[in-house]
Design a protein around this motif. Structure first.
Motif, PDB file in Angstrom:
ATOM      1  N   THR A  31      34.262  36.306  51.212  1.00  0.00           N
ATOM      2  CA  THR A  31      34.300  37.223  52.344  1.00  0.00           C
ATOM      3  C   THR A  31      33.364  36.714  53.429  1.00  0.00           C
ATOM      4  OG1 THR A  31      34.740  39.066  50.838  1.00  0.00           O
ATOM      5  CG2 THR A  31      33.978  39.636  53.038  1.00  0.00           C
ATOM      6  N   PHE A  32      33.795  36.831  54.684  1.00  0.00           N
ATOM      7  CA  PHE A  32      33.035  36.340  55.826  1.00  0.00           C
ATOM      8  C   PHE A  32      32.912  37.424  56.887  1.00  0.00           C
ATOM      9  CE2 PHE A  32      35.333  32.853  53.897  1.00  0.00           C
ATOM     10  CZ  PHE A  32      34.364  31.887  53.735  1.00  0.00           C
ATOM     11  N   THR A  33      31.866  37.325  57.695  1.00  0.00           N
ATOM     12  CA  THR A  33      31.719  38.163  58.875  1.00  0.00           C
ATOM     13  C   THR A  33      31.616  37.260  60.095  1.00  0.00           C
ATOM     14  OG1 THR A  33      29.325  38.227  58.603  1.00  0.00           O
ATOM     15  CG2 THR A  33      30.557  40.075  57.707  1.00  0.00           C
ATOM     16  N   LYS A  34      31.996  37.792  61.246  1.00  0.00           N
ATOM     17  CA  LYS A  34      31.904  37.024  62.482  1.00  0.00           C
ATOM     18  C   LYS A  34      30.466  37.111  62.996  1.00  0.00           C
ATOM     19  CE  LYS A  34      33.890  38.186  66.610  1.00  0.00           C
ATOM     20  NZ  LYS A  34      34.978  38.434  67.542  1.00  0.00           N
ATOM     21  N   ALA A  35      29.883  35.969  63.320  1.00  0.00           N
ATOM     22  CA  ALA A  35      28.533  35.900  63.859  1.00  0.00           C
ATOM     23  C   ALA A  35      28.572  35.019  65.104  1.00  0.00           C
ATOM     24  CB  ALA A  35      27.584  35.340  62.812  1.00  0.00           C
ATOM     25  N   ALA A  36      27.438  34.948  65.818  1.00  0.00           N
ATOM     26  CA  ALA A  36      27.396  34.184  67.062  1.00  0.00           C
ATOM     27  C   ALA A  36      26.099  33.402  67.169  1.00  0.00           C
ATOM     28  CB  ALA A  36      27.537  35.130  68.243  1.00  0.00           C
ATOM     29  N   LEU A  37      26.176  32.244  67.859  1.00  0.00           N
ATOM     30  CA  LEU A  37      25.010  31.385  68.083  1.00  0.00           C
ATOM     31  C   LEU A  37      24.646  31.360  69.558  1.00  0.00           C
ATOM     32  CD1 LEU A  37      25.861  28.234  65.945  1.00  0.00           C
ATOM     33  CD2 LEU A  37      24.281  30.069  65.373  1.00  0.00           C
ATOM     34  N   CYS A  38      23.345  31.299  69.837  1.00  0.00           N
ATOM     35  CA  CYS A  38      22.826  31.177  71.198  1.00  0.00           C
ATOM     36  C   CYS A  38      23.155  29.787  71.739  1.00  0.00           C
ATOM     37  CB  CYS A  38      21.311  31.395  71.178  1.00  0.00           C
ATOM     38  SG  CYS A  38      20.508  31.101  72.761  1.00  0.00           S
ATOM     39  N   ASP A  39      23.520  29.715  73.010  1.00  0.00           N
ATOM     40  CA  ASP A  39      23.846  28.427  73.625  1.00  0.00           C
ATOM     41  C   ASP A  39      22.608  27.560  73.853  1.00  0.00           C
ATOM     42  OD1 ASP A  39      22.910  30.204  75.567  1.00  0.00           O
ATOM     43  OD2 ASP A  39      24.055  29.266  77.171  1.00  0.00           O
ATOM     44  N   LYS A  40      21.424  28.167  73.982  1.00  0.00           N
ATOM     45  CA  LYS A  40      20.192  27.404  74.224  1.00  0.00           C
ATOM     46  C   LYS A  40      19.552  26.909  72.936  1.00  0.00           C
ATOM     47  CE  LYS A  40      18.409  29.443  78.485  1.00  0.00           C
ATOM     48  NZ  LYS A  40      17.297  30.240  79.009  1.00  0.00           N
ATOM     49  N   CYS A  41      19.196  27.842  72.043  1.00  0.00           N
ATOM     50  CA  CYS A  41      18.409  27.485  70.851  1.00  0.00           C
ATOM     51  C   CYS A  41      19.257  27.283  69.598  1.00  0.00           C
ATOM     52  CB  CYS A  41      17.337  28.532  70.598  1.00  0.00           C
ATOM     53  SG  CYS A  41      17.987  30.155  70.128  1.00  0.00           S
ATOM     54  N   LYS A  42      20.555  27.611  69.663  1.00  0.00           N
ATOM     55  CA  LYS A  42      21.491  27.456  68.535  1.00  0.00           C
ATOM     56  C   LYS A  42      21.116  28.316  67.318  1.00  0.00           C
ATOM     57  CE  LYS A  42      23.959  24.533  70.769  1.00  0.00           C
ATOM     58  NZ  LYS A  42      25.037  25.076  71.544  1.00  0.00           N
ATOM     59  N   LYS A  68      30.633  34.572  77.192  1.00  0.00           N
ATOM     60  CA  LYS A  68      31.086  33.222  77.524  1.00  0.00           C
ATOM     61  C   LYS A  68      30.097  32.145  77.078  1.00  0.00           C
ATOM     62  CE  LYS A  68      33.777  34.679  81.485  1.00  0.00           C
ATOM     63  NZ  LYS A  68      33.944  34.585  82.941  1.00  0.00           N
ATOM     64  N   SER A  69      28.828  32.513  76.904  1.00  0.00           N
ATOM     65  CA  SER A  69      27.808  31.496  76.601  1.00  0.00           C
ATOM     66  C   SER A  69      27.509  31.346  75.110  1.00  0.00           C
ATOM     67  CB  SER A  69      26.513  31.814  77.346  1.00  0.00           C
ATOM     68  OG  SER A  69      25.909  32.975  76.809  1.00  0.00           O
ATOM     69  N   ILE A  70      28.119  32.164  74.273  1.00  0.00           N
ATOM     70  CA  ILE A  70      27.827  32.068  72.846  1.00  0.00           C
ATOM     71  C   ILE A  70      28.983  31.419  72.094  1.00  0.00           C
ATOM     72  CG2 ILE A  70      26.241  34.014  72.794  1.00  0.00           C
ATOM     73  CD1 ILE A  70      28.541  35.671  71.696  1.00  0.00           C
ATOM     74  N   GLU A  71      28.690  30.957  70.896  1.00  0.00           N
ATOM     75  CA  GLU A  71      29.699  30.323  70.049  1.00  0.00           C
ATOM     76  C   GLU A  71      29.851  31.159  68.778  1.00  0.00           C
ATOM     77  OE1 GLU A  71      30.004  26.376  67.283  1.00  0.00           O
ATOM     78  OE2 GLU A  71      28.855  26.247  69.128  1.00  0.00           O
ATOM     79  N   PHE A  72      31.070  31.623  68.521  1.00  0.00           N
ATOM     80  CA  PHE A  72      31.333  32.420  67.321  1.00  0.00           C
ATOM     81  C   PHE A  72      31.569  31.519  66.123  1.00  0.00           C
ATOM     82  CE2 PHE A  72      32.512  35.422  70.671  1.00  0.00           C
ATOM     83  CZ  PHE A  72      31.814  36.538  70.273  1.00  0.00           C
ATOM     84  N   PHE A  73      31.164  31.991  64.943  1.00  0.00           N
ATOM     85  CA  PHE A  73      31.421  31.278  63.702  1.00  0.00           C
ATOM     86  C   PHE A  73      31.551  32.297  62.571  1.00  0.00           C
ATOM     87  CE2 PHE A  73      26.891  31.914  63.670  1.00  0.00           C
ATOM     88  CZ  PHE A  73      26.521  32.008  62.337  1.00  0.00           C
ATOM     89  N   LEU A  74      32.033  31.851  61.422  1.00  0.00           N
ATOM     90  CA  LEU A  74      32.164  32.724  60.257  1.00  0.00           C
ATOM     91  C   LEU A  74      30.995  32.510  59.328  1.00  0.00           C
ATOM     92  CD1 LEU A  74      35.964  32.330  59.573  1.00  0.00           C
ATOM     93  CD2 LEU A  74      34.798  34.347  60.463  1.00  0.00           C
ATOM     94  N   LYS A  75      30.362  33.605  58.948  1.00  0.00           N
ATOM     95  CA  LYS A  75      29.184  33.573  58.068  1.00  0.00           C
ATOM     96  C   LYS A  75      29.590  34.176  56.726  1.00  0.00           C
ATOM     97  CE  LYS A  75      24.472  35.337  58.037  1.00  0.00           C
ATOM     98  NZ  LYS A  75      23.491  36.110  58.822  1.00  0.00           N
ATOM     99  N   GLU A  76      29.365  33.418  55.660  1.00  0.00           N
ATOM    100  CA  GLU A  76      29.754  33.893  54.328  1.00  0.00           C
ATOM    101  C   GLU A  76      28.816  34.995  53.863  1.00  0.00           C
ATOM    102  OE1 GLU A  76      30.419  32.280  49.777  1.00  0.00           O
ATOM    103  OE2 GLU A  76      30.185  30.831  51.394  1.00  0.00           O
ATOM    104  N   GLU A  77      29.402  36.058  53.315  1.00  0.00           N
ATOM    105  CA  GLU A  77      28.602  37.138  52.756  1.00  0.00           C
ATOM    106  C   GLU A  77      28.189  36.786  51.347  1.00  0.00           C
ATOM    107  OE1 GLU A  77      30.314  41.020  53.075  1.00  0.00           O
ATOM    108  OE2 GLU A  77      29.646  41.074  55.158  1.00  0.00           O
ATOM    109  N   VAL A  78      26.970  37.107  51.020  1.00  0.00           N
ATOM    110  CA  VAL A  78      26.462  36.828  49.669  1.00  0.00           C
ATOM    111  C   VAL A  78      26.250  38.062  48.863  1.00  0.00           C
ATOM    112  CG1 VAL A  78      25.431  34.597  50.105  1.00  0.00           C
ATOM    113  CG2 VAL A  78      24.157  36.652  50.629  1.00  0.00           C
TER     114      VAL A  78
END
Length: 78
Positions: A31-42, A68-78
């Motif tokens: 199972t995954f949730t949608k998360a986001a990363l900062c464009d500056k510090c990642k 527009k400035s963030i990058e979405f990714f899938l984060k696995e739930e533990v």
């Protein structure tokens, strides 16, 4: 198909639960949730959702981020 519909573990299609917003892979049973990363510090940003509006805040840079400035990714739930 965008990368939020593909399992990052096995590459098969994910199924989104519309009530929880979580993504599930029936093949590898993860199972995954949608998360986001900062464009500056990642680093991962905080997703703030209220009154039909979604905002993104980076605790490391101490600033609001636009969608527009963030990058979405899938984060696995533990």
């Amino acid at each position: 198909m965008d990368n939020l519909n593909i399992c990052p573990v096995c590459g098969n299609e994910l199924i989104k639960n519309s009530s929880t917003g979580k993504y599930r892979c029936e093949t590898c049973d993860k199972t995954f949730t949608k998360a986001a990363l900062c464009d500056k510090c990642k680093k991962e940003v905080e997703i703030l959702a209220a009154c039909g509006s979604t905002q993104f805040f980076c605790n490391h840079c101490n600033e609001l981020k636009s969608k527009k400035s963030i990058e979405f990714f899938l984060k696995e739930e533990v």
